[in-house]
Scaffold this motif. Structure first.
Motif, PDB file in Angstrom:
ATOM      1  N   ASN A  54      26.483  54.892  39.195  1.00 49.86           N
ATOM      2  CA  ASN A  54      26.598  53.548  39.763  1.00 49.86           C
ATOM      3  C   ASN A  54      25.982  52.498  38.842  1.00 49.86           C
ATOM      4  O   ASN A  54      26.512  51.400  38.694  1.00 49.86           O
ATOM      5  CB  ASN A  54      25.949  53.484  41.144  1.00 49.86           C
ATOM      6  N   ALA A  55      24.849  52.835  38.212  1.00 52.30           N
ATOM      7  CA  ALA A  55      24.177  51.887  37.325  1.00 52.30           C
ATOM      8  C   ALA A  55      24.980  51.655  36.046  1.00 52.30           C
ATOM      9  O   ALA A  55      24.951  50.561  35.483  1.00 52.30           O
ATOM     10  CB  ALA A  55      22.780  52.393  36.987  1.00 52.30           C
ATOM     11  N   SER A  56      25.698  52.656  35.571  1.00 53.23           N
ATOM     12  CA  SER A  56      26.430  52.521  34.313  1.00 53.23           C
ATOM     13  C   SER A  56      27.842  51.982  34.506  1.00 53.23           C
ATOM     14  O   SER A  56      28.565  51.778  33.539  1.00 53.23           O
ATOM     15  CB  SER A  56      26.496  53.872  33.597  1.00 53.23           C
ATOM     16  N   GLU A  57      28.228  51.721  35.736  1.00 54.05           N
ATOM     17  CA  GLU A  57      29.566  51.207  36.016  1.00 54.05           C
ATOM     18  C   GLU A  57      29.703  49.782  35.491  1.00 54.05           C
ATOM     19  O   GLU A  57      28.814  48.950  35.671  1.00 54.05           O
ATOM     20  CB  GLU A  57      29.816  51.222  37.526  1.00 54.05           C
ATOM     21  N   VAL A  58      30.788  49.518  34.804  1.00 55.71           N
ATOM     22  CA  VAL A  58      31.038  48.187  34.271  1.00 55.71           C
ATOM     23  C   VAL A  58      31.721  47.367  35.354  1.00 55.71           C
ATOM     24  O   VAL A  58      32.794  47.726  35.838  1.00 55.71           O
ATOM     25  CB  VAL A  58      31.926  48.256  33.009  1.00 55.71           C
ATOM     26  N   LYS A  59      31.097  46.261  35.725  1.00 58.43           N
ATOM     27  CA  LYS A  59      31.645  45.404  36.771  1.00 58.43           C
ATOM     28  C   LYS A  59      32.772  44.557  36.201  1.00 58.43           C
ATOM     29  O   LYS A  59      32.637  43.970  35.118  1.00 58.43           O
ATOM     30  CB  LYS A  59      30.564  44.484  37.325  1.00 58.43           C
ATOM     31  N   LYS A  61      35.225  41.316  35.693  1.00 59.54           N
ATOM     32  CA  LYS A  61      34.998  39.880  35.792  1.00 59.54           C
ATOM     33  C   LYS A  61      35.662  39.362  37.075  1.00 59.54           C
ATOM     34  O   LYS A  61      36.658  39.902  37.529  1.00 59.54           O
ATOM     35  CB  LYS A  61      35.579  39.159  34.592  1.00 59.54           C
ATOM     36  N   ALA A  62      35.102  38.285  37.625  1.00 53.96           N
ATOM     37  CA  ALA A  62      35.599  37.759  38.890  1.00 53.96           C
ATOM     38  C   ALA A  62      37.007  37.211  38.768  1.00 53.96           C
ATOM     39  O   ALA A  62      37.807  37.342  39.682  1.00 53.96           O
ATOM     40  CB  ALA A  62      34.658  36.695  39.419  1.00 53.96           C
ATOM     41  N   TYR A  63      37.300  36.589  37.631  1.00 51.48           N
ATOM     42  CA  TYR A  63      38.614  35.986  37.439  1.00 51.48           C
ATOM     43  C   TYR A  63      39.191  36.545  36.153  1.00 51.48           C
ATOM     44  O   TYR A  63      38.745  36.223  35.064  1.00 51.48           O
ATOM     45  CB  TYR A  63      38.494  34.458  37.365  1.00 51.48           C
ATOM     46  N   VAL A  64      40.193  37.429  36.279  1.00 47.73           N
ATOM     47  CA  VAL A  64      40.676  38.155  35.106  1.00 47.73           C
ATOM     48  C   VAL A  64      41.828  37.450  34.400  1.00 47.73           C
ATOM     49  O   VAL A  64      42.221  37.831  33.325  1.00 47.73           O
ATOM     50  CB  VAL A  64      41.115  39.590  35.478  1.00 47.73           C
ATOM     51  N   TYR A  65      42.391  36.403  34.994  1.00 46.06           N
ATOM     52  CA  TYR A  65      43.521  35.718  34.374  1.00 46.06           C
ATOM     53  C   TYR A  65      43.020  34.634  33.430  1.00 46.06           C
ATOM     54  O   TYR A  65      42.090  33.908  33.732  1.00 46.06           O
ATOM     55  CB  TYR A  65      44.420  35.091  35.445  1.00 46.06           C
TER      56      TYR A  65
END
Length: 66
Positions: A54-59, A61-65
């Motif tokens: 869970n800690a190494s998961e890459v979040k 971006k909120a807006y990908v366009y």
């Protein structure tokens, strides 16, 4: 819904081919089960491994366009 009697035992050519192939090579189904187990039948992660994953998961971006 009632089906006509001649359609109750219908099998497509592909279904017949697969059945014949499995009869000639019974080891195919065992190989399929082994492959399925490799991908899906994994032991559960312990708490440390879960936290690290869970800690190494890459979040994302909120807006990908752009």
């Amino acid at each position: 819904m009632k089906h006509h009697i001649r359609y109750l035992h219908y099998a497509s050519e592909f279904s017949k081919f697969l059945e014949e192939l499995k009869q000639q090579h019974p080891e195919i189904e065992e190989h399929q089960r082994e492959g399925f187990a490799l991908l899906w039948d994994r032991p559960p992660l312990d708490l440390e491994e879960q936290e690290r994953a869970n800690a190494s998961e890459v979040k994302p971006k909120a807006y990908v366009y752009a």
